[in-house]
Design a protein around this motif. Structure first.
Motif, PDB file in Angstrom:
ATOM      1  N   GLY A 125      36.362  39.438  47.323  1.00 15.94           N
ATOM      2  CA  GLY A 125      36.426  38.550  48.479  1.00 15.94           C
ATOM      3  C   GLY A 125      37.699  37.745  48.539  1.00 15.94           C
ATOM      4  N   TYR A 126      38.115  37.204  47.388  1.00 13.72           N
ATOM      5  CA  TYR A 126      39.258  36.293  47.380  1.00 13.72           C
ATOM      6  C   TYR A 126      40.553  37.011  47.746  1.00 13.72           C
ATOM      7  N   MET A 127      40.721  38.237  47.283  1.00 12.47           N
ATOM      8  CA  MET A 127      41.963  38.986  47.511  1.00 12.47           C
ATOM      9  C   MET A 127      41.824  39.978  48.660  1.00 12.47           C
ATOM     10  N   ALA A 128      40.859  39.761  49.549  1.00 10.41           N
ATOM     11  CA  ALA A 128      40.554  40.736  50.597  1.00 10.41           C
ATOM     12  C   ALA A 128      41.740  41.018  51.505  1.00 10.41           C
ATOM     13  N   HIS A 129      42.596  40.035  51.713  1.00  7.32           N
ATOM     14  CA  HIS A 129      43.708  40.200  52.656  1.00  7.32           C
ATOM     15  C   HIS A 129      45.038  40.462  51.954  1.00  7.32           C
ATOM     16  N   ASP A 130      44.998  40.677  50.638  1.00 10.29           N
ATOM     17  CA  ASP A 130      46.246  40.949  49.924  1.00 10.29           C
ATOM     18  C   ASP A 130      46.691  42.390  50.179  1.00 10.29           C
ATOM     19  N   HIS A 131      47.996  42.618  50.046  1.00 11.33           N
ATOM     20  CA  HIS A 131      48.552  43.943  50.335  1.00 11.33           C
ATOM     21  C   HIS A 131      48.623  44.841  49.097  1.00 11.33           C
ATOM     22  N   ILE A 144      45.965  45.303  46.532  1.00 11.98           N
ATOM     23  CA  ILE A 144      44.663  45.165  45.874  1.00 11.98           C
ATOM     24  C   ILE A 144      44.501  46.109  44.687  1.00 11.98           C
ATOM     25  N   PRO A 145      44.840  47.402  44.790  1.00 15.68           N
ATOM     26  CA  PRO A 145      44.681  48.278  43.621  1.00 15.68           C
ATOM     27  C   PRO A 145      45.490  47.812  42.419  1.00 15.68           C
ATOM     28  N   ARG A 146      46.705  47.331  42.668  1.00 15.81           N
ATOM     29  CA  ARG A 146      47.536  46.844  41.563  1.00 15.81           C
ATOM     30  C   ARG A 146      46.893  45.624  40.909  1.00 15.81           C
ATOM     31  N   PHE A 147      46.355  44.723  41.713  1.00 14.59           N
ATOM     32  CA  PHE A 147      45.724  43.523  41.164  1.00 14.59           C
ATOM     33  C   PHE A 147      44.500  43.872  40.336  1.00 14.59           C
ATOM     34  N   MET A 148      43.647  44.732  40.854  1.00  9.78           N
ATOM     35  CA  MET A 148      42.435  45.107  40.125  1.00  9.78           C
ATOM     36  C   MET A 148      42.792  45.854  38.842  1.00  9.78           C
ATOM     37  N   SER A 149      43.845  46.661  38.886  1.00 12.24           N
ATOM     38  CA  SER A 149      44.288  47.368  37.682  1.00 12.24           C
ATOM     39  C   SER A 149      44.764  46.386  36.625  1.00 12.24           C
ATOM     40  N   TYR A 150      45.524  45.366  37.043  1.00  9.06           N
ATOM     41  CA  TYR A 150      46.005  44.358  36.096  1.00  9.06           C
ATOM     42  C   TYR A 150      44.849  43.598  35.458  1.00  9.06           C
ATOM     43  N   LEU A 151      43.840  43.235  36.264  1.00 10.86           N
ATOM     44  CA  LEU A 151      42.678  42.526  35.714  1.00 10.86           C
ATOM     45  C   LEU A 151      41.995  43.367  34.635  1.00 10.86           C
ATOM     46  N   SER A 152      41.827  44.643  34.914  1.00 10.59           N
ATOM     47  CA  SER A 152      41.109  45.513  33.973  1.00 10.59           C
ATOM     48  C   SER A 152      41.907  45.757  32.699  1.00 10.59           C
ATOM     49  N   ILE A 153      43.232  45.952  32.827  1.00  6.94           N
ATOM     50  CA  ILE A 153      44.028  46.205  31.624  1.00  6.94           C
ATOM     51  C   ILE A 153      44.095  44.948  30.764  1.00  6.94           C
ATOM     52  N   PHE A 154      44.103  43.784  31.412  1.00 12.16           N
ATOM     53  CA  PHE A 154      44.049  42.526  30.658  1.00 12.16           C
ATOM     54  C   PHE A 154      42.753  42.458  29.843  1.00 12.16           C
ATOM     55  N   THR A 155      41.640  42.811  30.480  1.00  8.73           N
ATOM     56  CA  THR A 155      40.346  42.776  29.795  1.00  8.73           C
ATOM     57  C   THR A 155      40.323  43.746  28.621  1.00  8.73           C
ATOM     58  N   PHE A 156      40.892  44.937  28.810  1.00  6.10           N
ATOM     59  CA  PHE A 156      40.929  45.918  27.725  1.00  6.10           C
ATOM     60  C   PHE A 156      41.688  45.379  26.516  1.00  6.10           C
ATOM     61  N   PHE A 157      42.862  44.795  26.739  1.00  5.23           N
ATOM     62  CA  PHE A 157      43.646  44.277  25.615  1.00  5.23           C
ATOM     63  C   PHE A 157      42.906  43.134  24.916  1.00  5.23           C
ATOM     64  N   GLU A 199      50.356  29.467  39.168  1.00  6.94           N
ATOM     65  CA  GLU A 199      51.039  30.161  40.256  1.00  6.94           C
ATOM     66  C   GLU A 199      50.402  31.512  40.549  1.00  6.94           C
ATOM     67  N   GLY A 200      49.654  32.053  39.609  1.00  5.31           N
ATOM     68  CA  GLY A 200      48.955  33.304  39.853  1.00  5.31           C
ATOM     69  C   GLY A 200      47.757  33.072  40.758  1.00  5.31           C
ATOM     70  N   PRO A 201      47.166  34.141  41.297  1.00  2.62           N
ATOM     71  CA  PRO A 201      45.943  33.998  42.106  1.00  2.62           C
ATOM     72  C   PRO A 201      44.837  33.306  41.315  1.00  2.62           C
ATOM     73  N   THR A 202      43.952  32.614  42.003  1.00  2.00           N
ATOM     74  CA  THR A 202      42.896  31.842  41.341  1.00  2.00           C
ATOM     75  C   THR A 202      42.028  32.688  40.403  1.00  2.00           C
ATOM     76  N   PRO A 203      41.644  33.929  40.732  1.00  2.00           N
ATOM     77  CA  PRO A 203      40.888  34.728  39.760  1.00  2.00           C
ATOM     78  C   PRO A 203      41.630  34.909  38.441  1.00  2.00           C
ATOM     79  N   VAL A 204      42.954  34.963  38.500  1.00  2.00           N
ATOM     80  CA  VAL A 204      43.759  35.068  37.275  1.00  2.00           C
ATOM     81  C   VAL A 204      43.589  33.805  36.441  1.00  2.00           C
ATOM     82  N   SER A 205      43.621  32.654  37.105  1.00  2.00           N
ATOM     83  CA  SER A 205      43.443  31.386  36.397  1.00  2.00           C
ATOM     84  C   SER A 205      42.098  31.358  35.686  1.00  2.00           C
TER      85      SER A 205
END
Length: 643
Positions: free
Chosen positions: A102-108, A110-123, A248-254
């Motif tokens: 929902g929060y990133m619904a209007h970002d251009h 989205i796949p890159r952001f979701m990929s970054y979140l998941s790779i962060f979780t893996f590490f 400075e990152g998106p709120t979900p990142v925080s």
């Protein structure tokens, strides 16, 4: 199942990152969210099996390194410590993934952001399931890289780029100490395997290291070097400056970085390495002092911040201080307990702040809010729950974990333990005050936002609210559900194979002997802090202006974060830029290029210009030159040949 819980985020990150163009935004969201929800379910199952039923295990994957005497196996270690972290990390990350839909619904991107979140979780999962120092360092550096990508996600913003670089550089300072600590471990123990190192710790504790002609306790030096790494990753005083700028990152990142993952890596590392730290009184004392001082510093700075996310960020820094001084007084179980409860209520607060920002059309300054509690009632209630847990009000989760930390500090009976207790009491008051300062400035009073912003203010969609409900449930029940196993009657059996505490350091075991006022004082000062905030921002709203005008030097001191950034800029940044500029202009430009490629080119060009001047086109010039040549040739012959 254990392997799937760790590697599902990696698979999802790969699919979203490399095939996002084909599967689209919705496909990337579905893949990453589904993978994280499954990983969270597996993480909870592992916690029940390993933590509650004692089914610890090590899953060998492959032989990673085999060179000389160094042999490193890539294995996944599952005991109560890692199972707790896997459950917490996967649950919070899953909620952040769903919220991001929902929060990133209007970002251009989205796949890159979701990929970054998941790779962060893996590490992060690789870090907490490490069975040796090399694998620990692999996960450690991996979350550093992923945090750089997430903080600088909006790379078209100069402030985001600067914040990402700052986080990367400051963490490299801590990681340098961490790497030296790992080298010291291998030098002293001849192995990097946890079990081998821990078994030999009592004997190594008697040895010393010679450095520049002086002998130092070997284990103390090693632990302090390792602790420098923890200071950087967990933003302790001195290496904390990257944390607020990471907003400075998106709120979900925080929420992901500051709740249950990256910043808690240092706390986890201290608990994992408890068999080493327990044999160094000096290292434990340093951990207590640094943690207590960090808690006070961050709480004081949080009092004066106006950006809603920065207030919560400094709150994170302060709560990490609590966790560190808990580990310093050997109450590792209490540190992990607070880590777990803090993950729920701090992720709730960050995502709740994101809901506020979403409602206020991107506004983050609390001075431009106010009076919005009727426009976003669900977010308002959820922020209250998170704040009550943060302040340590019964029966919310923070009450159980924070109070246990303070009681253990007092029970330590040492000078540094008492320092931590009384600092923690003051910080408990400040925490409650700035938490309700945030609540009152954001939701109460007259609105200070523009008419257009208020006209468009609205509650967040269900896809953003449901993750908040899950986290709110954790903020309410995690404390009393986990109390017995983490710090209560069953804590020794729960942590038996994961945490080591010398009998003389068993502060949790001495809590029952304390006077009643020791355990009740934190709640009293927290309630006093809430009341003080109500007086200052609701009953007598002119008090903050009066205080800032009459105590302006103190106000500016905390507003400017104790001037750490200015100090580092003067001591490190500007001299580094000056040295770099000098090496560039004088060294590279004047010496290397001047005498090398540029110098040769300039000499050749000068000679060609000089030669071109001889080509005048006049016959008598050429005849004169020929005459000079003949005279020179005859003179040479007469001088050297005849003579």
């Amino acid at each position: 199942m254990p392997v799937a819980a760790v590697f599902l985020p990696l698979v999802a990150s790969f699919i979203a990152g490399f095939f996002g163009r084909w599967i689209g935004d919705r496909g990337a969201q579905l893949v990453t969210c589904a993978a994280m929800l499954i990983a969270a379910a597996l993480g909870i199952t592992l916690f029940v099996q390993v933590g509650l039923h004692g089914q610890s295990r090590v899953v060998d994957l492959l032989n990673w390194m085999d060179t000389g005497d160094l042999q490193v196996q890539w294995s996944l270690r599952f005991d109560a410590l890692s199972a707790t972290m896997v459950a917490v990390v996967t649950i919070v990350s899953a909620m952040v993934h769903v919220y991001s839909v929902g929060y990133m619904a209007h970002d251009h991107s989205i796949p890159r952001f979701m990929s970054y979140l998941s790779i962060f979780t893996f590490f992060m999962l690789m870090l907490v399931t490490a069975d040796n120092f090399v694998q620990l360092f692999f996960g450690w550096e991996g979350v550093g890289l992923a945090s750089y990508l997430l903080i600088g996600f909006w790379f078209d913003r100069p402030s985001a780029n600067a914040a990402a670089i700052k986080a990367f550089v400051v963490n490299r300072v801590g990681d340098f100490g961490f790497a030296l600590g790992i080298f010291a471990v291998y030098y002293l123990f001849g192995s990097l395997q946890f079990d081998t190192v821990f078994a030999a710790a009592p004997e190594v504790a008697k040895s010393s290291l010679n450095f520049l002609g002086h002998n130092y306790p070997a284990l103390t030096v090693t632990c302090l070097l390792l602790f420098v790494g923890a200071m950087g990753k967990s933003a302790q005083l001195g290496l904390h400056t990257w944390l607020p700028d990471a907003m400075e990152g998106p709120t979900p990142v925080s929420a992901l970085i500051h709740a249950a993952t990256m910043v808690t890596a240092g706390v986890f590392m201290l608990a994992r390495l408890s068999p080493l730290f327990e044999y160094s009184e000096t290292a434990l004392a340093v951990v207590v002092v640094v943690g207590g001082t960090t808690a006070m510093f961050a709480a004081s700075v949080g009092m004066a911040q106006n950006d809603i996310k920065r207030v919560i960020a400094y709150s994170t820094c302060s709560q990490l201080g609590y966790m560190f001084f808990a580990a310093g007084v050997s109450a590792y179980g209490a540190a992990m307990f607070h880590l777990m409860t803090h993950a729920f209520f701090k992720a709730l607060l960050f995502l709740g702040a994101g809901s506020v920002i979403h409602a206020m059309s991107g506004e983050q300054d609390m001075r431009k809010m106010g009076g919005i509690r009727y426009l976003i009632p669900y977010t308002y209630i959820l922020m209250w729950i998170g704040s009550l847990a943060l302040a340590g009000i019964w029966p919310f989760a923070g009450y159980y974990s924070k109070d246990t930390i303070l009681e253990a500090s007092y029970a330590a009976g040492t000078g540094v333990g008492l320092y931590a207790y009384w600092v923690g009491i003051v910080v408990a008051f400040l925490t409650a005050f700035y938490s309700w300062r945030l609540i009152f400035m954001t939701f109460h009073g007259k609105t200070r936002a523009s008419h257009d912003v208020m006209h468009h203010a609205h509650e967040s969609p269900p896809v953003m609210l449901w993750p908040l409900y899950v986290l709110a449930a954790g903020a309410i029940v995690a404390g009393f559900l986990g109390f017995n196993h983490f710090v209560g009657e069953e804590h020794e059996g729960f942590w038996r194979e994961a945490i080591f505490v010398l009998p003389a350091h068993d502060t949790l075991g001495r809590i029952e002997e304390l006077p009643m006022w020791v355990s009740k004082l934190p709640l009293v000062v927290a309630l006093l802090g809430i009341f003080s905030a109500w007086v200052a921002y609701i009953w007598r709203p002119g008090i903050p202006t009066w205080v800032t005008s009459h105590f302006r030097p103190i106000y500016l001191f905390v507003l400017n974060k104790w001037y750490f950034d200015e100090l580092y800029d003067a001591v490190f940044v500007r001299p580094a830029f000056a040295i770099g500029h000098g090496l560039w202009k004088k060294g590279d430009g004047a010496v290397i290029d001047g005498l090398g490629p540029d110098g040769l080119a300039e000499t050749t060009r000068g000679l060609s210009v000089w030669a071109s001047r001889l080509q005048t086109g006049y016959l008598y010039h050429y005849a004169f030159a020929m005459l000079i040549g003949v005279v020179a040739l005859v003179s040479w012959y007469l001088l050297f040949q005849i003579g």
